[in-house]
Design an enzyme around this catalytic site. Sequence first.
Site, PDB file in Angstrom:
ATOM      1  N   LYS A 184       0.839  -1.196   0.000  1.00 34.13           N
ATOM      2  CA  LYS A 184       0.000   0.000   0.000  1.00 34.13           C
ATOM      3  C   LYS A 184       0.884   1.260   0.000  1.00 34.13           C
ATOM      4  CE  LYS A 184      -1.817   2.592   3.125  1.00 34.13           C
ATOM      5  NZ  LYS A 184      -1.660   3.898   2.454  1.00 34.13           N
ATOM      6  N   GLU A 258      10.406   0.636  10.081  1.00 34.45           N
ATOM      7  CA  GLU A 258      11.362   1.729   9.819  1.00 34.45           C
ATOM      8  C   GLU A 258      10.624   3.010  10.152  1.00 34.45           C
ATOM      9  OE1 GLU A 258      14.456   1.449   8.661  1.00 34.45           O
ATOM     10  OE2 GLU A 258      14.591  -0.368   7.455  1.00 34.45           O
ATOM     11  N   GLU A 389      10.426  15.209  15.570  1.00 33.03           N
ATOM     12  CA  GLU A 389      10.691  15.178  14.139  1.00 33.03           C
ATOM     13  C   GLU A 389       9.789  16.196  13.442  1.00 33.03           C
ATOM     14  OE1 GLU A 389       9.390  11.643  12.057  1.00 33.03           O
ATOM     15  OE2 GLU A 389      11.316  11.559  11.038  1.00 33.03           O
TER      16      GLU A 389
HETATM   17  P1  NAD Z   1       2.405   7.689   8.554  1.00 35.30           P
HETATM   18  O1  NAD Z   1       2.831   6.706   9.585  1.00 35.30           O
HETATM   19  O2  NAD Z   1       1.281   8.582   8.839  1.00 35.30           O
HETATM   20  O3  NAD Z   1       2.015   6.914   7.217  1.00 35.30           O
HETATM   21  C1  NAD Z   1       2.841   5.955   6.619  1.00 35.30           C
HETATM   22  C2  NAD Z   1       1.981   4.951   5.893  1.00 35.30           C
HETATM   23  O4  NAD Z   1       1.190   4.247   6.836  1.00 35.30           O
HETATM   24  C3  NAD Z   1       0.999   5.565   4.898  1.00 35.30           C
HETATM   25  O5  NAD Z   1       0.917   4.711   3.781  1.00 35.30           O
HETATM   26  C4  NAD Z   1      -0.308   5.559   5.675  1.00 35.30           C
HETATM   27  O6  NAD Z   1      -1.445   5.515   4.855  1.00 35.30           O
HETATM   28  C5  NAD Z   1      -0.182   4.283   6.477  1.00 35.30           C
HETATM   29  N1  NAD Z   1      -0.964   4.235   7.712  1.00 35.30           N
HETATM   30  C6  NAD Z   1      -1.460   5.254   8.451  1.00 35.30           C
HETATM   31  N2  NAD Z   1      -2.112   4.777   9.534  1.00 35.30           N
HETATM   32  C7  NAD Z   1      -2.013   3.429   9.490  1.00 35.30           C
HETATM   33  C8  NAD Z   1      -2.464   2.365  10.343  1.00 35.30           C
HETATM   34  N3  NAD Z   1      -3.138   2.608  11.458  1.00 35.30           N
HETATM   35  N4  NAD Z   1      -2.144   1.095  10.006  1.00 35.30           N
HETATM   36  C9  NAD Z   1      -1.425   0.833   8.897  1.00 35.30           C
HETATM   37  N5  NAD Z   1      -0.991   1.791   8.045  1.00 35.30           N
HETATM   38  C10 NAD Z   1      -1.275   3.073   8.342  1.00 35.30           C
HETATM   39  O7  NAD Z   1       3.729   8.464   8.175  1.00 35.30           O
HETATM   40  P2  NAD Z   1       3.908   9.599   7.080  1.00 35.30           P
HETATM   41  O8  NAD Z   1       3.546  10.894   7.692  1.00 35.30           O
HETATM   42  O9  NAD Z   1       3.278   9.220   5.797  1.00 35.30           O
HETATM   43  O10 NAD Z   1       5.472   9.489   6.830  1.00 35.30           O
HETATM   44  C11 NAD Z   1       6.367  10.205   7.532  1.00 35.30           C
HETATM   45  C12 NAD Z   1       7.010   9.355   8.604  1.00 35.30           C
HETATM   46  O11 NAD Z   1       7.673   8.229   8.034  1.00 35.30           O
HETATM   47  C13 NAD Z   1       8.077  10.104   9.335  1.00 35.30           C
HETATM   48  O12 NAD Z   1       7.943   9.912  10.714  1.00 35.30           O
HETATM   49  C14 NAD Z   1       9.365   9.474   8.827  1.00 35.30           C
HETATM   50  O13 NAD Z   1      10.442   9.582   9.698  1.00 35.30           O
HETATM   51  C15 NAD Z   1       8.978   8.089   8.559  1.00 35.30           C
HETATM   52  N6  NAD Z   1       9.883   7.464   7.590  1.00 35.30           N
HETATM   53  C16 NAD Z   1      10.771   6.537   8.040  1.00 35.30           C
HETATM   54  C17 NAD Z   1      11.662   5.941   7.163  1.00 35.30           C
HETATM   55  C18 NAD Z   1      12.651   4.917   7.643  1.00 35.30           C
HETATM   56  O14 NAD Z   1      13.217   4.218   6.814  1.00 35.30           O
HETATM   57  N7  NAD Z   1      12.880   4.790   8.923  1.00 35.30           N
HETATM   58  C19 NAD Z   1      11.645   6.290   5.821  1.00 35.30           C
HETATM   59  C20 NAD Z   1      10.734   7.246   5.385  1.00 35.30           C
HETATM   60  C21 NAD Z   1       9.845   7.825   6.297  1.00 35.30           C
END
Ligand code: NAD
Length: 478
Positions: A184, A258, A389
């Site tokens: 997804k 991650e 962050e």
């Molecule tokens: P997010 O956690 O809101 O969303 C990430 C993904 O999870 C999206 O596809 C979203 O639709 C999905 N999602 C949201 N709620 C969910 C749930 N309850 N169950 C399953 N999936 C769900 O994060 P974001 O705002 O899209 O991304 C930014 C974050 O991602 C930042 O905190 C960043 O540090 C992190 N990030 C980490 C890495 C890494 O490799 N460690 C890489 C890129 C981004």
Amino acid sequence: MAKFEYAPAPESRAIVSLRESYGLFINGEFTPGVDGHAFKTISPATEEVLAEVTEAGPADVDRAVSAARKAYEHTWSALPGRERAKYLFRIARIVQERARELAVLESLDNGKPIRESRDVDIPLVAAHFFYYAGWADKLEYAGYGPAPRPLGVAGQVIPWNFPLLMLAWKIAPALACGNTAVLKPAETTPLTALAFAEICQQADLPPGVVNILTGAGETGRALVEHPAIDKVAFTGSTEVGRQIARACAPTRKKVTLELGGKAANVVFEDAPVDQAVEGIVNGIFFNQGHVCCAGSRLLVQESVYSEVLTSLRRRLATLRLGDPLDKNTDVGAINSAAQLAKIRELSDVGEAEGAERWSPPCELPVKGFWFPPTIFTGVSQAHRIAREEIFGPVLSVLTFRTPAEAVEKANNTPYGLSAGVWTEKGSLILWMASRLRAGVVWANTFNKFDPTSPFGGYKESGYGREGGRHGLEAYLNV
Ligand code: NAD
């Protein structure tokens, strides 16, 4: 110092042909959603609607997981590694052939500068598929036993900051190890994942081996909580990561997470200042700071503080912010209105808590979501902008006097994804690297990625590794 004036040099978007609406990619075909509804994906630079995509509901998740299960049992896991490798090599070559189109599409949907999607994201996507294609027939030599077995069906959820690259980090090792996948993409950046679905068709990948479900958090939740998946791979925020860990704890699913980061970029007094300033800029303004491992906390040794800050401000004044498709653009658009609101909020908190805010003179486009490159000085460890962050082009600057103090401050965070060290002394680099609690420590560089190198977090930045030989472990029954 004034900026050179350049004529606009936009990359043509004619190479991208977008459909008006997209279904879900299940069992090798695009199909309408059964219980979902349509939503729009927009360009964050202009707010123009790019296409309509489908939000997958629980019944769609079920269909995709069944297709992946069938493909796992009847086709993919039974194929010898050398045969799986052929498909992965084919995908890698098609990504290279369609690189320009994919780069333009990524910049349109995400807002990142074409210079980055063209020179960093897409070449790394191809490199990941090439790299893991190479492992597919050599798994018994990877150090995980004489006959390592795949796990089964992987449910994978990715964020919006490196849409196609995060897809590659997930799908390439999963397939190389013999698993099938339901992925997804993030709700604001689904288009390159859908283009990838076409690439799977073009590569004649057996139906069901890769399934792409568009949708938001609820679709992600239905996927990771589906009882028939064997593995969950998630990249995103620490908050959602926690929810997923909780949901999967009572199950047999193998999980890798991650999550977020708040990396320290540590500049010692003997560092070459101009080089360090380039590294600081690349560390926090690359991809508008939408980088989990961004060097968002700059730690400068007090003796060179004013020299570094003067050079940094001078350099920031030369950054070009604007049209992501213009080849001269350094800083593109913020990915969404929600993310822009979060960056604004935390920056206001920074000021309210007493830090000093500075941005170069910079005209922001009227339409779309934009935030100027910003530096906060006078930041203390207790400030929220030093702890949380921000995930935007905002740098917090702190100082230190001794290496021990630098380590103490760098590690004073719940995160532990990455760190940077700038010094000409090799011994100091090694001394620091052995003390910094971070999954990656860059020395005299920052934000360097390579498929052969493992990546992952300590503490609240998650667990498990992606990339390199280590990345295979997440998809093998070991
Ligand atoms: P997010 O956690 O809101 O969303 C990430 C993904 O999870 C999206 O596809 C979203 O639709 C999905 N999602 C949201 N709620 C969910 C749930 N309850 N169950 C399953 N999936 C769900 O994060 P974001 O705002 O899209 O991304 C930014 C974050 O991602 C930042 O905190 C960043 O540090 C992190 N990030 C980490 C890495 C890494 O490799 N460690 C890489 C890129 C981004």
